[in-house]
Each structure stands twice: as C-alpha cells, then as structure tokens.
Design an enzyme around this catalytic site. Sequence first.
Site, PDB file in Angstrom:
ATOM      1  N   GLU A 273       2.448   5.101 -14.501  1.00  0.00           N
ATOM      2  CA  GLU A 273       1.244   4.364 -14.949  1.00  0.00           C
ATOM      3  C   GLU A 273       0.223   4.181 -13.891  1.00  0.00           C
ATOM      4  OE1 GLU A 273       0.958   3.576 -17.929  1.00  0.00           O
ATOM      5  OE2 GLU A 273       3.087   3.600 -18.813  1.00  0.00           O
ATOM      6  N   CYS A 307      -5.444  -3.110 -14.792  1.00  0.00           N
ATOM      7  CA  CYS A 307      -5.470  -1.334 -14.855  1.00  0.00           C
ATOM      8  C   CYS A 307      -6.402  -0.950 -16.199  1.00  0.00           C
ATOM      9  CB  CYS A 307      -4.506  -0.634 -14.755  1.00  0.00           C
ATOM     10  SG  CYS A 307      -3.058  -1.073 -16.102  1.00  0.00           S
TER      11      CYS A 307
HETATM   12  P1  NAD Z   1      -0.820   1.329  -4.842  1.00  0.00           P
HETATM   13  O1  NAD Z   1      -0.546   2.505  -5.429  1.00  0.00           O
HETATM   14  O2  NAD Z   1      -1.424   0.921  -3.412  1.00  0.00           O
HETATM   15  O3  NAD Z   1       0.540   0.597  -4.789  1.00  0.00           O
HETATM   16  C1  NAD Z   1       1.355   0.176  -5.761  1.00  0.00           C
HETATM   17  C2  NAD Z   1       3.154   0.402  -5.405  1.00  0.00           C
HETATM   18  O4  NAD Z   1       3.260   1.452  -4.782  1.00  0.00           O
HETATM   19  C3  NAD Z   1       3.189  -0.883  -4.317  1.00  0.00           C
HETATM   20  O5  NAD Z   1       4.661  -1.251  -4.577  1.00  0.00           O
HETATM   21  C4  NAD Z   1       3.331  -0.136  -3.227  1.00  0.00           C
HETATM   22  O6  NAD Z   1       4.006  -0.668  -2.073  1.00  0.00           O
HETATM   23  C5  NAD Z   1       3.797   1.302  -3.680  1.00  0.00           C
HETATM   24  N1  NAD Z   1       3.179   2.368  -2.609  1.00  0.00           N
HETATM   25  C6  NAD Z   1       2.083   2.536  -2.094  1.00  0.00           C
HETATM   26  N2  NAD Z   1       2.167   3.717  -1.305  1.00  0.00           N
HETATM   27  C7  NAD Z   1       3.120   4.290  -1.611  1.00  0.00           C
HETATM   28  C8  NAD Z   1       3.684   5.464  -1.433  1.00  0.00           C
HETATM   29  N3  NAD Z   1       3.033   6.442  -0.631  1.00  0.00           N
HETATM   30  N4  NAD Z   1       4.939   6.053  -1.751  1.00  0.00           N
HETATM   31  C9  NAD Z   1       5.426   4.964  -2.622  1.00  0.00           C
HETATM   32  N5  NAD Z   1       5.094   3.876  -2.995  1.00  0.00           N
HETATM   33  C10 NAD Z   1       3.893   3.721  -2.436  1.00  0.00           C
HETATM   34  O7  NAD Z   1      -1.525   0.303  -6.067  1.00  0.00           O
HETATM   35  P2  NAD Z   1      -2.244  -0.880  -5.596  1.00  0.00           P
HETATM   36  O8  NAD Z   1      -3.412  -0.875  -5.315  1.00  0.00           O
HETATM   37  O9  NAD Z   1      -1.250  -2.103  -5.171  1.00  0.00           O
HETATM   38  O10 NAD Z   1      -2.375  -1.216  -7.347  1.00  0.00           O
HETATM   39  C11 NAD Z   1      -3.692  -1.202  -8.189  1.00  0.00           C
HETATM   40  C12 NAD Z   1      -3.390   0.054  -8.720  1.00  0.00           C
HETATM   41  O11 NAD Z   1      -2.475   0.273  -9.592  1.00  0.00           O
HETATM   42  C13 NAD Z   1      -4.860   0.445  -9.466  1.00  0.00           C
HETATM   43  O12 NAD Z   1      -5.217   1.824  -9.508  1.00  0.00           O
HETATM   44  C14 NAD Z   1      -4.428   0.149 -10.916  1.00  0.00           C
HETATM   45  O13 NAD Z   1      -5.266   0.903 -11.938  1.00  0.00           O
HETATM   46  C15 NAD Z   1      -3.111   0.749 -11.050  1.00  0.00           C
HETATM   47  N6  NAD Z   1      -2.325  -0.017 -12.135  1.00  0.00           N
HETATM   48  C16 NAD Z   1      -1.988   0.818 -13.137  1.00  0.00           C
HETATM   49  C17 NAD Z   1      -1.369   0.285 -14.297  1.00  0.00           C
HETATM   50  C18 NAD Z   1      -0.863   0.981 -15.508  1.00  0.00           C
HETATM   51  O14 NAD Z   1      -0.069   0.342 -16.230  1.00  0.00           O
HETATM   52  N7  NAD Z   1      -1.336   2.285 -15.533  1.00  0.00           N
HETATM   53  C19 NAD Z   1      -0.880  -1.055 -14.199  1.00  0.00           C
HETATM   54  C20 NAD Z   1      -1.308  -1.912 -12.920  1.00  0.00           C
HETATM   55  C21 NAD Z   1      -1.985  -1.214 -11.857  1.00  0.00           C
END
Ligand code: NAD
Length: 500
Positions: A273, A307
């Site tokens: 997602e 999102c």
């Molecule tokens: P992010 O990808 O930086 O982080 C999300 C999660 O991934 C956190 O737990 C983080 O610690 C972890 N993470 C970060 N780098 C990682 C790696 N290399 N390997 C494994 N895990 C890792 O995202 P964010 O900035 O915290 O969240 C916002 C983003 O999430 C936006 O792009 C938003 O659109 C998206 N989002 C999507 C949905 C959906 O359902 N499609 C819902 C909510 C948020």
Amino acid sequence: MSSSSIFCKNVPYTFQDASLLDVRSYVGGGWENSSENKTFAVEDPADQQILANVSDSSVADYERAIDIANTAFKAYRQLTPSNRGQLLRNWAQAVRESSRDLAALCTLELGKPINESIKAVAYAASCLDWFANLADQGCGGETIPSSGNGGRNRIWTVRRPVGVVCAITPWNSPYSGVLKKIAPALAVGCTIVHKPAPETPLCAMALAKTCQRAGFPAGVYNVLASSPGRAAVVGSLFCSHPSVRHVTFTGSTAVGRYLAERCGANLKKITMELGGNAAFIVFDDADLDLAVRELIACKFNSSGQVCIYANRVLVHKGIEKAFTDRLLVAIQERVRLGSPWDDKVTLGPLYAKAGADKIEALRADALAKGASLHTPDVYEDGSTYYPPTVMTRITQEMRISHEEIFGPLVAISTFDKEEEAVSLANSVDTGLAGYVFTQNISRLFRVAEELQAGMVGAQTGSISAIEQPFGGVRDSGMGREGSIHALEEYTDIKSITLAL
Ligand code: NAD
C-alpha cells in the site's frame, strides 16, 4: 500531568489505565526490552519535545520473534474459524474499553485532534468486528467440474493460511491502518511480526496490550519497534527469512519498491500500500457546495496526512473563481488550526517538522513558477503547525503536480474538456485514489471508470469503509486491504483432485 513514568515530559491528559502504556516490545505473549538494551526517542509533534524513550529492537530480536511466530502458527492455524472470530471480537471489545486512552495516545504521538482520534479508535474497533464476522465464516472453497479420468475426477479447493506474516506500517493511521493488515491475517490463521513506524510506537504497544487482553495465544501477534536507522535491515530480514511467507507494507513508493524487489528475489507474497497523488475533479455542472464540503473532509482531516486524500484539485476553468471563493469561505468557517487537545480545533500539527518542510518546499516552488496564493496565514519556520493554504494557477511544471503534498495545502489547476481532466488526472505514475464531482450521471460513470486508480469517490470524498477493497494500481502498489479480498492476500489456494 502524566499518569505514568514512561513520559519524559508532562502530558495534558491523565490516563485512566496506565498499564496500557509500555515502551517495551510484545513478543511471545510477554513484554521485553531490546536485547541490546538500547532505546530511541519519540517526539510529541505538538511541541517537538521528547515524549518517551522506546525500546530499540535489534535484528536479532526480530529474528527471535519470527521464530516464535512460526512456532505459534502450528497451533493457531488449527483453531476453528469461530474461535478466531471470537478472539477478534474480544480484541474489538478491549479496544473499546480503552478507547479514551488509545485516542489520547494517538493525539500525543501523531498530533491528531482529539475528536478525530476518538473517531479513529471507534473505527479501529469496528474493523476488528468486521473481520471477526469474516473469520467466523471461514475462507470457503470451490468445487470444479472436471473432464479428467473420463469425467470421474472431482476437484475442490481449500484456502490455507500462508504462515508467518511480517507487517511494516507508517505513522499516519496507527490503529485502523495497522488493523486492516493484522485482522484479516489473524482471521485466516496466520501469525504476525509487526514493525510499527518509529513515530508512533506507543500507539502500537497500547494496541498490543489490548490484543493481549483479548486472549490471543502467545506468539500469534508480536510487535517490536526500532529506530529509523534500523528500518532497512529489519526490512531486509523480513524479505529474506525463510519462515516469513508474506510481507505486508504500507508506506512510501520508494521503500515499497525496495521491499518488493527483495521479496521477489525470495519468492515471498507481498501486499504493498504505497504513495498516492489523488486527483479531485470538479466539473462545471457540479454541486459546488457538495464538492467543497467533501474536499474539506479529504484534505484537512488528519492534517491532510492520508494517502488517499486529494492532492491535485482539477477544476473546470469556468468555475475556478466560484469554487475557490466558496472553498476559502468554508475553510474560514470550518478549519481551525491549534492545539490537538482543544476539542474545537480541526487542524492539529503535522506529524513532524519534516512534513512541514516538504509542504513549504512545494509551496515555494509553485510560487516561484507563477502560482497564486489565496490564504493569508504563513507557515512559521521551525513549527509543526501548517496553516490551511490554497493556491491556484498550478501547472504541470510545478513539483506540486507530481509529488504528494501530505498536508493542508490545496493546489488548484484548471481544465477545459473532459478528456483533458482525465488525462491530467492520469498523468502521474501513482494510482491510489481519485474523486469526481459532476451532476451528469453518464459523465460520472465515464470518468470514474477512466481514472487509473484503485479507488474512486464519485460525488464523495469518503472512500475508506472497511467493506471496501482498499489499495492502488501502478506505483501505488498491489494487493487489497479491507473487504473480503483481504483474506485472499493471506491465504494460498490448494486444489485437491480425487479420482473416483
Ligand atoms: P516510509 O516508507 O518512509 O515509512 C513507512 C514504514 O516503513 C515505517 O515503519 C518505516 O520505519 C519503514 N521503513 C522506512 N524505510 C524502510 C526500509 N528501507 N525498509 C523497511 N522499512 C522501512 O513512509 P512514511 O513517509 O513514513 O509514510 C508516508 C507514506 O506512506 C506516503 O507516501 C503515503 O502515501 C504512504 N501511505 C500509503 C498508504 C496506503 O494505504 N496506500 C497509507 C498510508 C500511508
């Protein structure tokens, strides 16, 4: 004053049940510190002060949790569907019993206005109830007519839980966003290791407390938080550990791509997602009051950090002024920026200063390239509070047309013909959500079907009911949460051929 010693500062809420608060990990049915005895700091976005220091789990801790989840799977998968349904129902009840405290934690860690947090907890409990009912029904199967063996073969299918599921979640929806992943996996008999976002670990641990109270067997659900710097190594472990069968991730497209590549190499199932960039299209025959009301809902709730929320507002050129004027009045009447603890406030701080910095950069880029600004309040450098902002004359050359804003800034551009609106809406790589407003029913259907998005709101800005398949296409990911389709994510089909 804080009711618990986990906090590093005074908090403006007294917890009714301080035992809900924990900074340790929940593994194998018990609470433990990181094996390295390290912690990381979590901030309160309302004042950017350190709120608590949380156990910083090591890769070895996650490995152990995966082994524990793998052992727990053998017994948990044997429970009857209604046993699992009852556990999920117990969990919903436990969430409801702690709803005020859970809401307060969400406001503390995320800065979500308290009234929104209360609704978010109620929704989270309803997600658990919904999947409890699905769990009761079991996964079903099919019988398939066969020509084999002179028509004497019988084929039927059963769905089996995949095994250990590893979940990685973001900060923006620390309850329902987590439960939409966890509940369907638990409903079908999978066990889970969950890494929550480093910004909202206290919400995750409190949710785990309610899971523990619900009576789930030890090791079925395990939650370990870790500092941002460890995310990549933990992600790599999830994608490569032989006992992990499925990695479910919500977050940015960049991280999702990294995880999907690694899971591909190891042939693990995935649910991704990822980021969105929803177009919100308003035609010249639209009910403008309706469109404005729905835009406010899918732009300013959660400070716009959702999102599926509207990112690019595409308005027919003939109504740009009328629409913008009504929007400005509505913002003035209905959007109030301030402390998330004030129950009249509808717009709290962003999750962190990094969120405000990103919006500021997009705003500055758009202004430099000719956009017009219509709102008086300016962002105060260094703050996490971003004022409601409206800009028009947005063009394709501006970054804001292609990047997620994730905040309370409305970026309006115009179109002339229907095809142009659709083409602009589909001009980005992501495809999570889209919205269309018109009173012409044929056009409503046409455009809703043409938008390259996993979810479309036609005459509405609310598109995340639990019974609805939730997910995107293209760079917004793959797989679906919510709905009966979520069960498919966490099961494999087995076909059995019987020769008579
Ligand atoms: P992010 O990808 O930086 O982080 C999300 C999660 O991934 C956190 O737990 C983080 O610690 C972890 N993470 C970060 N780098 C990682 C790696 N290399 N390997 C494994 N895990 C890792 O995202 P964010 O900035 O915290 O969240 C916002 C983003 O999430 C936006 O792009 C938003 O659109 C998206 N989002 C999507 C949905 C959906 O359902 N499609 C819902 C909510 C948020």
